[in-house]
Design a protein around this motif. Structure first.
Motif, PDB file in Angstrom:
ATOM      1  N   SER A   1     -15.261  18.717  81.867  1.00 14.62           N
ATOM      2  CA  SER A   1     -14.436  17.744  82.233  1.00 14.62           C
ATOM      3  C   SER A   1     -15.193  16.466  82.752  1.00 14.62           C
ATOM      4  O   SER A   1     -16.423  16.598  82.863  1.00 14.62           O
ATOM      5  CB  SER A   1     -13.723  18.208  83.484  1.00 14.62           C
ATOM      6  OG  SER A   1     -14.564  18.269  84.648  1.00 14.62           O
TER       7      SER A   1
ATOM      8  N   ASP B   1     -17.305  23.614  87.825  1.00 15.53           N
ATOM      9  CA  ASP B   1     -16.024  23.769  87.472  1.00 15.53           C
ATOM     10  C   ASP B   1     -15.671  25.336  86.665  1.00 15.53           C
ATOM     11  O   ASP B   1     -16.226  25.694  85.796  1.00 15.53           O
ATOM     12  CB  ASP B   1     -15.648  22.709  86.663  1.00 15.53           C
ATOM     13  CG  ASP B   1     -14.240  22.514  85.981  1.00 15.53           C
ATOM     14  OD1 ASP B   1     -13.490  23.624  86.708  1.00 15.53           O
ATOM     15  OD2 ASP B   1     -13.660  21.757  85.203  1.00 15.53           O
TER      16      ASP B   1
ATOM     17  N   GLU C   1      -8.017  13.082  80.567  1.00 16.02           N
ATOM     18  CA  GLU C   1      -8.811  14.375  80.751  1.00 16.02           C
ATOM     19  C   GLU C   1      -7.517  15.158  81.624  1.00 16.02           C
ATOM     20  O   GLU C   1      -7.711  16.506  81.257  1.00 16.02           O
ATOM     21  CB  GLU C   1      -9.841  14.288  82.016  1.00 16.02           C
ATOM     22  CG  GLU C   1     -10.628  15.614  82.152  1.00 16.02           C
ATOM     23  CD  GLU C   1     -11.129  16.174  80.988  1.00 16.02           C
ATOM     24  OE1 GLU C   1     -11.176  17.651  81.063  1.00 16.02           O
ATOM     25  OE2 GLU C   1     -11.489  15.452  80.222  1.00 16.02           O
ATOM     26  N   ARG C   2      -6.654  14.766  82.288  1.00 13.70           N
ATOM     27  CA  ARG C   2      -5.482  15.594  82.756  1.00 13.70           C
ATOM     28  C   ARG C   2      -4.602  16.174  81.577  1.00 13.70           C
ATOM     29  O   ARG C   2      -4.264  17.224  81.835  1.00 13.70           O
ATOM     30  CB  ARG C   2      -4.523  14.747  83.731  1.00 13.70           C
ATOM     31  CG  ARG C   2      -5.377  14.413  85.049  1.00 13.70           C
ATOM     32  CD  ARG C   2      -5.645  15.509  85.762  1.00 13.70           C
ATOM     33  NE  ARG C   2      -4.690  16.438  86.004  1.00 13.70           N
ATOM     34  CZ  ARG C   2      -4.748  17.829  85.936  1.00 13.70           C
ATOM     35  NH1 ARG C   2      -5.650  18.301  85.845  1.00 13.70           N
ATOM     36  NH2 ARG C   2      -3.528  18.592  86.359  1.00 13.70           N
TER      37      ARG C   2
ATOM     38  N   ALA D   1      -6.772  19.041  80.336  1.00 13.80           N
ATOM     39  CA  ALA D   1      -6.922  20.240  81.230  1.00 13.80           C
ATOM     40  C   ALA D   1      -5.706  21.035  81.057  1.00 13.80           C
ATOM     41  O   ALA D   1      -5.752  22.261  81.511  1.00 13.80           O
ATOM     42  CB  ALA D   1      -7.156  19.472  82.634  1.00 13.80           C
TER      43      ALA D   1
END
Length: 401
Positions: free
Chosen positions: A122, A217, A323-324, A327
């Motif tokens: 991430s 992570d 990135e969200r 994800a």
């Protein structure tokens, strides 16, 4: 010429992609296999390309993999990618060769060493790795607490020891190092014929350097076995639905000699009044992505009441939103931006803005549209009191139950 924000000459990334991945089963090396329609290597590179603080990215590849590499990085923003380095028979040798290549090019700062087989890294973990070396430390690695009980076996396969679980961690990449001591440790180990180090932190420990840790992570898994690919393929097989979000931002002009627009610093006779760097274009795009995700707005995640965001570079907000999307298993299909102002002129900077936005979001410039218009001398923009931006983000997300 406008300057793209935040690239720091003292930060580089070294992506290790020279292995053959035999445990992952037959076929191409795992870093060149496709997940969700994209090569694993391309997915691993994207978050590093989106981190504009990284000035250069070197990839170490296997001998004979030049064509595979070229196909894998096709369509990526390659401006900060160096010529690929040919690796060796082991990971340790490959990293040493990559470090030597960076050193020959005059690099002498912080290097993030990352395995291409971890394509789910991430943006937040990359930033944490960089922050971990902000002080005097020379080595920092991401670590996760061990949840299983670990046993050590003797030569006969019997239990020899049960180490206390609360003192054990599993480690990941990217690992952050000062290049000079890491390269010196690699060369010292090679000079003594020591080739059994499984990661660079172990080599630094051997060389006598302290190694600090930061939180890893759990999603940053390493693709190792065939079932890892099957599980990801299963997740990626969920139907994707299109979602559209919009964003709007405005800032008033104030004292200054430049404005930030789309991640590009543009000379101007005024600045803007803002808590961060006041980049209306990136703020609007951030809200558009967050809107498509139904995850609030820029103020939800980066409140102006928080002093850590004072003067912050707005590409960080946009990279977070992008990135969200990833994800949640999604993809960015298109970003459309309209900038409204009488001045400065946007046209001469259009290509630089597209490139900066593409880098921050991990997409190709062909997925970024930039338009500009005036308001015909009407309203606050027409009176040259400020500037505004409108944005639309089109994404695809896995269908929810």
């Amino acid at each position: 010429m406008p300057a793209i924000a935040q690239a720091t000459p003292s930060v580089a990334a070294l992506i290790v992609a020279a292995g053959r991945g035999l445990r992952a089963g037959s076929g191409e090396p795992k870093q060149y296999r496709r997940l969700g329609g994209r090569p694993v290597l391309a997915q691993a590179l994207a978050p590093f390309l989106a981190e504009l603080a990284i000035a250069r990215i070197a990839v170490v590849i296997g001998e004979g993999d030049e064509e595979r590499y070229a196909q894998a990085v096709e369509g990526l923003d390659a401006a900060r990618l160096t010529h690929p380095v040919i690796g060796g028979a082991t990971r340790q040798i490959s990293v040493r060769l990559g470090l030597q290549a960076l050193s020959r090019d005059g690099f002498e700062g912080t290097v993030l060493v990352h395995d291409a087989a971890r394509p789910f890294v991430s943006a937040a973990l990359i930033r944490d790795a960089l922050a971990a070396l902000a002080g005097e430390d020379v080595a920092a690695i991401p670590a996760l607490a061990v949840t299983d009980t670990i046993k050590r076996l003797d030569d006969s396969g019997r239990i020899a020891e049960t180490p206390p679980r609360d003192r054990l961690v599993s480690v990941q990449t990217p690992q952050a190092f000062r290049l000079a001591p890491l390269l010196a440790a690699h060369e010292a180990a090679a000079g003594q014929g020591l080739h059994g180090f499984t990661d660079d932190a172990a080599l630094m420990e051997w060389a006598g350097h302290p190694v600090t840790t930061f939180a890893g992570d759990p999603a940053n898994i390493k693709l190792t076995h065939p079932q890892d690919f099957r599980e990801r393929d299963r997740m990626d097989s969920r139907p994707l639905v299109t979602r559209v979000g919009t964003g709007y931002d405005v800032h008033a002009f104030g004292p200054g000699d430049h404005v930030w627009l789309g991640g590009v610093k543009i000379d101007h006779d005024r600045g803007v009044v803002a808590h961060s760097d006041g980049d209306v274009a990136l703020h609007a795009l951030t809200d558009a992505l967050l809107g498509a995700l139904a995850e609030g707005d820029i103020g939800t995640h980066f409140p102006p009441s928080d002093p850590q965001w004072r003067g912050a570079a707005s590409w960080r907000f946009l990279a977070f939103a992008a990135e969200r999307v990833r994800a949640r298993g999604g993809r960015i299909d298109h970003l459309d931006l309209t900038i409204i102002c009488e001045a400065p002129k946007v046209g001469p900077h259009r290509d630089a803005i597209r490139a900066a936005i593409a880098a921050a979001t991990g997409v190709t410039p062909g997925k970024v549209a930039i338009k500009a218009t005036t308001s015909e001398q009407m309203g606050f923009t027409g009176r040259r009191e400020g500037l505004a931006a409108l944005a639309t983000a089109t994404i695809r997300l896995p269908e929810e139950d």
